[in-house]
Design an enzyme around this catalytic site. Sequence first.
Site, short mmCIF file in Angstrom:
data_model
loop_
_atom_site.label_atom_id
_atom_site.label_comp_id
_atom_site.label_asym_id
_atom_site.label_seq_id
_atom_site.Cartn_x
_atom_site.Cartn_y
_atom_site.Cartn_z
N ASP A 130 30.53 41.42 33.70
CA ASP A 130 30.27 40.00 33.79
C ASP A 130 28.96 39.57 33.13
O ASP A 130 28.40 38.54 33.48
CB ASP A 130 30.23 39.63 35.29
CG ASP A 130 30.41 38.13 35.53
OD1 ASP A 130 31.00 37.47 34.67
OD2 ASP A 130 29.95 37.64 36.57
N CYS A 185 53.93 35.40 40.71
CA CYS A 185 53.56 34.13 41.35
C CYS A 185 54.83 33.30 41.63
O CYS A 185 54.87 32.54 42.60
CB CYS A 185 52.61 33.33 40.48
SG CYS A 185 50.93 33.99 40.44
N CYS A 195 43.52 23.57 46.10
CA CYS A 195 42.22 23.39 45.43
C CYS A 195 41.62 22.03 45.78
O CYS A 195 42.21 20.98 45.47
CB CYS A 195 42.39 23.51 43.91
SG CYS A 195 40.82 23.32 43.02
N CYS A 242 41.34 29.20 46.62
CA CYS A 242 42.56 29.60 45.92
C CYS A 242 42.95 31.04 46.21
O CYS A 242 44.12 31.40 46.13
CB CYS A 242 42.42 29.37 44.41
SG CYS A 242 41.16 30.38 43.62
N CYS A 246 46.35 32.53 48.76
CA CYS A 246 47.29 33.32 47.96
C CYS A 246 48.03 34.33 48.84
O CYS A 246 47.41 35.16 49.50
CB CYS A 246 46.55 34.05 46.85
SG CYS A 246 47.63 35.10 45.83
#
Length: 308
Positions: A130, A185, A195, A242, A246
């Site tokens: 990152d 998904c 969201c 989010c 899930c």
Amino acid sequence: MDFSARTNSIKKMALALGFEHCGIAKAQLLNEDARRLESWLSKGMHGNMGYMENYFDLRIDPTKLVPGAKSVITLLLNYYPEKKQHSDIPKIAKYAYGVDYHEVIKKKLNLFLQSIKETIGEVNGRGFIDSAPVLERSWAQKSGLGWIGKNGNLINKNNGSFFFIATLITDLELTYDNAYTKDYCGSCTRCIDACPTDAILPNKVIDGSKCISYFTIELKEMLIPEAMKNKFDNWMFGCDTCQDVCPWNRFSKPTGEINFKPLPEILNFTNNDWEELTEESFKKIFAHSPLKRSKWNGIKRNLHFINP
């Protein structure tokens, strides 16, 4: 040592260092990702994160980061916490509960590369977590570790999405895993529906300029747009909405990495505790925490925005 034996040896090293998953892809140009990234940037979805526009060629070509690169090794490290925050206090994304993952994973990557050199011989490679222009999720999918969900996160069918993704690019030729081509998904839209700021768009596009994580971490201005008022759902640093909704994260298991054990203050600080926190105390308590990225002023700004 043949390619297969060399590859198996490397994967065993990764597991020994605490990484849950290790996948390997052939180093090559990411043409499709380049088009998507270019479109995303042109629409201004990176907000004020100007650094996203830099080093475009490095993001899509691993040989520009490591000359002669042949393999991209992707590693997943679980950060899902055993204990969670109380529901009535300022919320912090789970990845920030413990020690800054950059510190933890950087050490692991250095040990990983060192072990490879000791076992296989002289190898040219660089580890990334990152902190450089690497499209980690794309490489993770190409390495067979999961698919990109509608919320933009990499999802592993067996363990969900609460993972840090680290990358080691090397000039070592290895046996490559098959890319993950399935998408589980399906018709689910829970992340999109949940969201708070409508940052998740169709076709797996995330408007970073609307994301709560962007406002509470990346935005350096001291004023958060009034249009976002009452939309943060008490998130003070980052956002997990989010991921929390899930269905695949029902398979998440608590991390075994001791450095990610939650700080007591993260779990227990009330609104009042955060209000009374001095800059000196903040620097002492969160010296090795991801929260230092927002600094004391940023945390105070976020707190006052969600609790005016």
